[in-house]
Design a protein around this motif. Structure first.
Motif, mmCIF file in Angstrom:
data_model
loop_
_atom_site.group_PDB
_atom_site.id
_atom_site.type_symbol
_atom_site.label_atom_id
_atom_site.label_comp_id
_atom_site.label_asym_id
_atom_site.label_seq_id
_atom_site.Cartn_x
_atom_site.Cartn_y
_atom_site.Cartn_z
ATOM 1 N N VAL A 85 0.822 -1.104 0.058
ATOM 2 C CA VAL A 85 0.160 0.271 -0.065
ATOM 3 C C VAL A 85 1.272 1.078 0.179
ATOM 4 N N GLU A 86 1.621 0.872 1.190
ATOM 5 C CA GLU A 86 2.923 2.341 1.186
ATOM 6 C C GLU A 86 3.510 2.814 -0.295
ATOM 7 N N SER A 87 3.763 1.529 -1.477
ATOM 8 C CA SER A 87 4.044 1.405 -2.482
ATOM 9 C C SER A 87 3.546 2.530 -3.328
ATOM 10 N N GLY A 88 2.288 2.699 -2.950
ATOM 11 C CA GLY A 88 1.448 2.723 -4.004
ATOM 12 C C GLY A 88 0.699 1.373 -5.497
ATOM 13 N N LEU A 89 1.370 0.668 -4.514
ATOM 14 C CA LEU A 89 0.825 -0.392 -5.868
ATOM 15 C C LEU A 89 -0.715 -1.227 -5.777
ATOM 16 N N ALA A 90 -0.922 -0.836 -3.903
ATOM 17 C CA ALA A 90 -2.732 -1.977 -3.302
ATOM 18 C C ALA A 90 -2.434 -0.725 -2.549
ATOM 19 N N THR A 91 -4.296 -1.298 -2.633
ATOM 20 C CA THR A 91 -5.348 -0.105 -1.360
ATOM 21 C C THR A 91 -5.776 -0.807 -0.663
ATOM 22 N N GLY A 92 -6.219 -0.730 0.742
ATOM 23 C CA GLY A 92 -6.252 -1.516 1.320
ATOM 24 C C GLY A 92 -8.124 -0.001 2.020
#
Length: 118
Positions: A85-92
Motif C-alpha cells: 500500500v505504501e508503495s502505491g501498488l495496492a489499496t486497503g
C-alpha cells in the motif's frame, strides 16, 4: 480459500511516473518512485500477495483470506500488505473488523510502461 464478494475498493489517482527507461533519463523523483515500487516487489511473499490481489474475485480480498495461501501469520501478511500500500501498488479499506485489499491496476500499468521498450 474463501473469497467474499464485495465491490472493488476505491482506486487512488495514479499518474504515470515516467517514460520508458529506454526513452529518456529518469528524474530523481521518478527514480525514487520506481525504486520504492520495485523494492516492494523484491520479496517473494509480496509478489505472491500482489498476484492474489490481482486475481481476486470481485476485485478485493480480506486480509484474513490471504494468510493460508502464503503460509504466513496475519501479522506478517498485514506487514507485507502495508508495504504494498505504501508503495502505491495496492489499496486497503477497513470494513468492520477486517481490512480488504485490492491491487491498483494503474500502478501496475505504470510499472509496465516504465519497463517498456520503444
Amino acid at each position: 480459500m474463501t473469497v467474499r464478494e464485495l465491490p472493488v475498493l476505491d482506486q487512488p489517482e495514479v499518474t504515470a511516473c515516467c517514460a520508458p527507461l529506454t526513452a529518456e533519463v529518469l528524474s530523481a523523483p521518478d527514480a525514487k518512485t520506481l525504486a520504492k515500487q520495485f523494492a516492494a516487489l523484491g520479496d517473494p511473499v509480496r509478489l505472491q500477495l500482489l498476484s492474489l490481489l490481482a486475481t481476486a474475485d470481485g476485485g478485493a480480498i480480506c486480509v484474513c483470506d490471504l494468510t493460508e495461501p502464503v503460509g504466513r501469520t496475519q501479522g506478517t501478511v498485514s506487514h507485507h500488505l502495508r508495504i504494498l500500500v505504501e508503495s502505491g501498488l495496492a489499496t486497503g479499506e477497513k470494513r468492520g473488523r477486517n481490512v480488504w485489499y485490492a491491487v491498483v491496476p494503474a500502478a501496475l500499468e505504470a510499472l509496465r510502461g516504465a519497463l517498456a521498450t520503444r
